[in-house]
Design a protein around this motif. Structure first.
Motif, PDB file in Angstrom:
ATOM      1  N   ARG A  19       0.819  -1.214   0.000  1.00  0.00           N
ATOM      2  CA  ARG A  19       0.000   0.000   0.000  1.00  0.00           C
ATOM      3  C   ARG A  19       0.853   1.263   0.000  1.00  0.00           C
ATOM      4  N   ASP A  20       1.995   1.186   0.652  1.00  0.00           N
ATOM      5  CA  ASP A  20       2.874   2.355   0.688  1.00  0.00           C
ATOM      6  C   ASP A  20       3.321   2.739  -0.721  1.00  0.00           C
ATOM      7  N   ALA A  21       3.681   1.727  -1.513  1.00  0.00           N
ATOM      8  CA  ALA A  21       4.143   1.990  -2.874  1.00  0.00           C
ATOM      9  C   ALA A  21       3.026   2.562  -3.734  1.00  0.00           C
ATOM     10  N   ILE A  22       1.819   1.998  -3.576  1.00  0.00           N
ATOM     11  CA  ILE A  22       0.678   2.476  -4.365  1.00  0.00           C
ATOM     12  C   ILE A  22       0.329   3.910  -3.978  1.00  0.00           C
ATOM     13  N   PHE A  23       0.309   4.190  -2.663  1.00  0.00           N
ATOM     14  CA  PHE A  23      -0.002   5.547  -2.210  1.00  0.00           C
ATOM     15  C   PHE A  23       1.024   6.538  -2.749  1.00  0.00           C
ATOM     16  N   ASN A  24       2.298   6.185  -2.633  1.00  0.00           N
ATOM     17  CA  ASN A  24       3.356   7.081  -3.088  1.00  0.00           C
ATOM     18  C   ASN A  24       3.279   7.322  -4.595  1.00  0.00           C
TER      19      ASN A  24
ATOM     20  N   SER B 217       1.383  19.587 -11.127  1.00  0.00           N
ATOM     21  CA  SER B 217       1.501  21.031 -10.898  1.00  0.00           C
ATOM     22  C   SER B 217       2.760  21.445 -10.135  1.00  0.00           C
ATOM     23  N   GLN B 218       3.536  20.449  -9.625  1.00  0.00           N
ATOM     24  CA  GLN B 218       4.696  20.778  -8.799  1.00  0.00           C
ATOM     25  C   GLN B 218       5.937  20.027  -9.289  1.00  0.00           C
ATOM     26  N   ASP B 219       7.108  20.461  -8.790  1.00  0.00           N
ATOM     27  CA  ASP B 219       8.347  19.792  -9.194  1.00  0.00           C
ATOM     28  C   ASP B 219       8.602  18.561  -8.325  1.00  0.00           C
ATOM     29  N   ALA B 220       9.604  17.773  -8.687  1.00  0.00           N
ATOM     30  CA  ALA B 220       9.889  16.504  -8.014  1.00  0.00           C
ATOM     31  C   ALA B 220      10.275  16.694  -6.553  1.00  0.00           C
ATOM     32  N   ALA B 221      11.071  17.721  -6.260  1.00  0.00           N
ATOM     33  CA  ALA B 221      11.516  17.949  -4.883  1.00  0.00           C
ATOM     34  C   ALA B 221      10.336  18.249  -3.964  1.00  0.00           C
ATOM     35  N   PHE B 222       9.438  19.111  -4.417  1.00  0.00           N
ATOM     36  CA  PHE B 222       8.239  19.434  -3.629  1.00  0.00           C
ATOM     37  C   PHE B 222       7.399  18.184  -3.393  1.00  0.00           C
ATOM     38  N   CYS B 223       7.177  17.401  -4.450  1.00  0.00           N
ATOM     39  CA  CYS B 223       6.300  16.225  -4.354  1.00  0.00           C
ATOM     40  C   CYS B 223       6.873  15.164  -3.416  1.00  0.00           C
ATOM     41  N   GLU B 224       8.177  15.027  -3.397  1.00  0.00           N
ATOM     42  CA  GLU B 224       8.797  14.055  -2.498  1.00  0.00           C
ATOM     43  C   GLU B 224       8.524  14.425  -1.034  1.00  0.00           C
ATOM     44  N   LEU B 225       8.695  15.690  -0.707  1.00  0.00           N
ATOM     45  CA  LEU B 225       8.435  16.162   0.656  1.00  0.00           C
ATOM     46  C   LEU B 225       6.945  16.079   0.999  1.00  0.00           C
ATOM     47  N   TYR B 226       6.119  16.491   0.058  1.00  0.00           N
ATOM     48  CA  TYR B 226       4.673  16.520   0.258  1.00  0.00           C
ATOM     49  C   TYR B 226       4.103  15.124   0.491  1.00  0.00           C
TER      50      TYR B 226
ATOM     51  N   ALA C  67       5.693  12.325   1.367  1.00  0.00           N
ATOM     52  CA  ALA C  67       6.239  11.725   2.581  1.00  0.00           C
ATOM     53  C   ALA C  67       5.509  12.251   3.811  1.00  0.00           C
ATOM     54  N   CYS C  68       5.211  13.545   3.808  1.00  0.00           N
ATOM     55  CA  CYS C  68       4.478  14.157   4.920  1.00  0.00           C
ATOM     56  C   CYS C  68       3.070  13.582   5.020  1.00  0.00           C
ATOM     57  N   ALA C  69       2.372  13.498   3.872  1.00  0.00           N
ATOM     58  CA  ALA C  69       1.005  12.989   3.871  1.00  0.00           C
ATOM     59  C   ALA C  69       0.957  11.539   4.342  1.00  0.00           C
ATOM     60  N   ASP C  70       1.881  10.722   3.856  1.00  0.00           N
ATOM     61  CA  ASP C  70       1.957   9.316   4.266  1.00  0.00           C
ATOM     62  C   ASP C  70       2.135   9.200   5.777  1.00  0.00           C
ATOM     63  N   LYS C  71       3.076   9.941   6.316  1.00  0.00           N
ATOM     64  CA  LYS C  71       3.386   9.872   7.741  1.00  0.00           C
ATOM     65  C   LYS C  71       2.217  10.359   8.593  1.00  0.00           C
ATOM     66  N   GLN C  72       1.622  11.483   8.213  1.00  0.00           N
ATOM     67  CA  GLN C  72       0.568  12.074   9.033  1.00  0.00           C
ATOM     68  C   GLN C  72      -0.722  11.268   8.983  1.00  0.00           C
ATOM     69  N   LEU C  73      -1.061  10.754   7.820  1.00  0.00           N
ATOM     70  CA  LEU C  73      -2.284   9.950   7.696  1.00  0.00           C
ATOM     71  C   LEU C  73      -2.177   8.665   8.510  1.00  0.00           C
ATOM     72  N   LYS C  74      -1.003   8.060   8.519  1.00  0.00           N
ATOM     73  CA  LYS C  74      -0.807   6.864   9.338  1.00  0.00           C
ATOM     74  C   LYS C  74      -0.859   7.201  10.823  1.00  0.00           C
ATOM     75  N   ALA C  75      -0.295   8.332  11.203  1.00  0.00           N
ATOM     76  CA  ALA C  75      -0.286   8.737  12.606  1.00  0.00           C
ATOM     77  C   ALA C  75      -1.696   8.955  13.133  1.00  0.00           C
ATOM     78  N   GLU C  76      -2.609   9.379  12.262  1.00  0.00           N
ATOM     79  CA  GLU C  76      -3.977   9.653  12.674  1.00  0.00           C
ATOM     80  C   GLU C  76      -4.946   8.526  12.290  1.00  0.00           C
ATOM     81  N   ASN C  77      -4.391   7.358  11.914  1.00  0.00           N
ATOM     82  CA  ASN C  77      -5.196   6.179  11.563  1.00  0.00           C
ATOM     83  C   ASN C  77      -6.182   6.446  10.417  1.00  0.00           C
ATOM     84  N   LEU C  78      -5.763   7.260   9.470  1.00  0.00           N
ATOM     85  CA  LEU C  78      -6.600   7.579   8.322  1.00  0.00           C
ATOM     86  C   LEU C  78      -6.118   6.921   7.034  1.00  0.00           C
TER      87      LEU C  78
END
Length: 325
Positions: free
Chosen positions: A252-257, A267-276, A278-289
């Motif tokens: 699921r991690d690979a599919i989500f990423n 709409s964004q460059d590769a550097a922005f998307c990598e940070l974005y 990674a943040c979404a993956d981490k935060q959604l898991k932290a909140e059980n979403l």
């Protein structure tokens, strides 16, 4: 009893049963793909967009067209109430079972007005059109199909009214929503087609194909028992994919990423998307979403929080990128 009164009195029109079997086979293909999406074997949202979305609507429309056509064949201009009420009870019982099972398995996206609920109500409503001229019935069908494109109102955003029609841009989440508008239009067009077929004597010609279609007897039998097949096929397919998920769990991690990066890079460059991402993956898991999002079963409150997380991650990624520069 003449054919105009009861077109089915002279035997079944097997091409209709075969068409119904083909429709149920198409539905099984769609549901299997949906199951793969639910368990994260394929991209999130695959079956709700593009060609798959059109495929799903074509399947529903074909079923409902056949409902209208079959209503004319079964009852013509004289309703056989006992047969009609028995069939209506069977379909209604199936509809209740689907709602109950999906409410247990996917409570936030359960089926409150799916194809069976629609068929039950459409069968009742369709009786009022059996004595109308075919042209008038067809025009009513076209109007029902067109209505959602010219009417829009937020009052249809709740489950209490969403079953009426796609009259809002924010429909409630459901694994199978088949509202009256526009889909009852397919039933009315099917009734009109059935009326024309009866009035022009096409039913006898269609019945004459039965012998030539003998090699398709398995499909004809399947079409006769479409309701049973409908009720059984998805639990079987869902169970098989669920079993596969315990033996060979999807990544699921690979599919989500992958999905996140693809959407972000529009709409964004590769550097922005990598940070974005990674943040979404981490935060959604932290909140059980995370799992609820991947299973397409997030509640309205969950979706509100998910959007907040995404917005916050977008801000954080942009801020982090600015600091690097």
């Amino acid at each position: 009893m003449s054919e105009s009164v009861n077109p089915s009195a002279r035997g079944r029109v097997e091409i209709i049963d075969i068409a119904r079997a083909i429709a149920i086979a198409a539905m099984a293909i769609y549901h299997f793909t949906w199951d793969l999406e639910h368990f994260s074997y394929v991209a999130q949202g695959l079956t709700g967009q593009g060609g798959w979305r059109i495929f799903a609507r074509c399947i529903a429309s074909s079923f409902l067209f056949l409902v209208g056509f079959s209503l004319v064949l079964a009852h013509g201009r004289e309703i056989r109430w006992r047969k009609f009420l028995v069939r209506l009870a069977q379909i209604s019982a199936g509809a209740i079972a689907v709602t109950a099972v999906t409410l247990y398995v996917t409570p936030n996206s359960f089926v409150f007005f799916g194809i069976l609920q629609h068929i039950a109500l459409a069968s009742l409503l369709g009786l009022a059109f059996l004595r109308l001229p075919a042209v008038l019935t067809a025009l009513c069908g076209i109007a029902v199909v067109a209505a959602p494109s010219v009417i829009n109102s937020p009052i249809f955003e709740s489950r209490w009214l969403a079953w009426i029609g796609w009259f809002s841009d924010k429909m409630p989440l459901s694994n199978d929503l088949v509202p009256i508008f526009p889909f009852f239009g397919a039933v009315l067009i099917g009734i009109a087609a059935g009326q024309i077929a009866v009035n022009r004597g096409f039913i006898d010609a269609m019945r004459g194909w039965n012998t030539k279609l003998a090699r398709l007897k398995p499909l004809e039998i399947a079409g006769r028992h479409a309701l049973v097949i409908y009720l059984l096929h998805q639990p079987l397919l869902f169970g098989l994919v669920a079993l596969a998920a315990t033996i060979a769990p999807p990544n699921r991690d690979a599919i989500f990423n992958s999905d996140c990066t693809k959407a972000c890079r529009a709409s964004q460059d590769a550097a922005f998307c990598e940070l974005y991402c990674a943040c979404a993956d981490k935060q959604l898991k932290a909140e059980n979403l995370f799992d609820r999002l991947m299973e397409n079963d997030a509640s309205p409150a969950d979706m509100t929080r998910i959007r907040q997380v995404i917005a916050a991650c977008s801000f954080d990624a942009g801020d982090a990128g600015a600091k690097k520069n």
